[in-house]
Scaffold this motif. Structure first.
Motif, PDB file in Angstrom:
ATOM      1  N   SER A  38       0.812  -1.217   0.000  1.00 25.47           N
ATOM      2  CA  SER A  38       0.000   0.000   0.000  1.00 25.47           C
ATOM      3  C   SER A  38       0.848   1.270   0.000  1.00 25.47           C
ATOM      4  O   SER A  38       0.464   2.260  -0.621  1.00 25.47           O
ATOM      5  N   THR A  41       2.029   1.721  -3.510  1.00 22.20           N
ATOM      6  CA  THR A  41       0.889   2.109  -4.351  1.00 22.20           C
ATOM      7  C   THR A  41       0.582   3.590  -4.161  1.00 22.20           C
ATOM      8  O   THR A  41       0.331   4.305  -5.139  1.00 22.20           O
ATOM      9  N   MET A  42       0.613   4.063  -2.928  1.00 18.27           N
ATOM     10  CA  MET A  42       0.398   5.495  -2.683  1.00 18.27           C
ATOM     11  C   MET A  42       1.490   6.341  -3.337  1.00 18.27           C
ATOM     12  O   MET A  42       1.215   7.429  -3.848  1.00 18.27           O
ATOM     13  N   VAL A  45       0.473   6.672  -6.847  1.00 19.59           N
ATOM     14  CA  VAL A  45      -0.626   7.633  -6.966  1.00 19.59           C
ATOM     15  C   VAL A  45      -0.066   9.046  -6.988  1.00 19.59           C
ATOM     16  O   VAL A  45      -0.419   9.858  -7.864  1.00 19.59           O
ATOM     17  N   TYR A  58      -6.050   6.323  -4.391  1.00 22.52           N
ATOM     18  CA  TYR A  58      -5.597   5.000  -3.994  1.00 22.52           C
ATOM     19  C   TYR A  58      -6.638   3.928  -4.294  1.00 22.52           C
ATOM     20  O   TYR A  58      -6.297   2.848  -4.792  1.00 22.52           O
TER      21      TYR A  58
END
Length: 79
Positions: A38, A41-42, A45, A58
Motif C-alpha cells: 500500500s 501504491t500510494m 498515486v 488510492y
C-alpha cells in the motif's frame, strides 16, 4: 484519464517500485503478489498525480491491482 502517461511508463514505474524488469510483469499479474504494498501504491498515486492524473486516488488502484487495469485506467489503452 489522460494521455500524459504511456503504457510503457506505467509498467516501468511499477517495475521500479517492486524491483524487477518491466518485461517480467504480465498484464494480469496481481501486483500485490509481486510485492507492491500500500505504501508503494500510494507513491505511484502521487507520482502519477504529478504527471497529470489529477483525479487518481488510492482506491482506483487498490480495487484491482493488475497492470492491465491500471494501464486502462491511466491511459485508456491496454498494457
Amino acid at each position: 484519464m489522460n494521455q500524459i502517461l504511456s503504457p510503457e511508463r506505467v509498467r516501468a514505474d511499477v517495475a521500479e517500485l517492486i524491483g524487477c524488469d518491466p518485461a517480467e510483469i504480465a498484464p494480469d499479474d496481481n501486483l500485490n503478489d509481486l510485492g507492491l504494498d500500500s505504501v508503494r501504491t500510494m507513491a505511484l498515486v502521487e507520482r502519477w498525480r504529478g504527471a497529470g492524473a489529477a483525479t487518481l486516488d488510492y482506491a482506483d488502484l487498490a480495487e484491482q491491482p493488475e497492470l492491465a487495469h491500471w494501464t486502462e485506467l491511466l491511459t485508456g489503452g491496454a498494457a
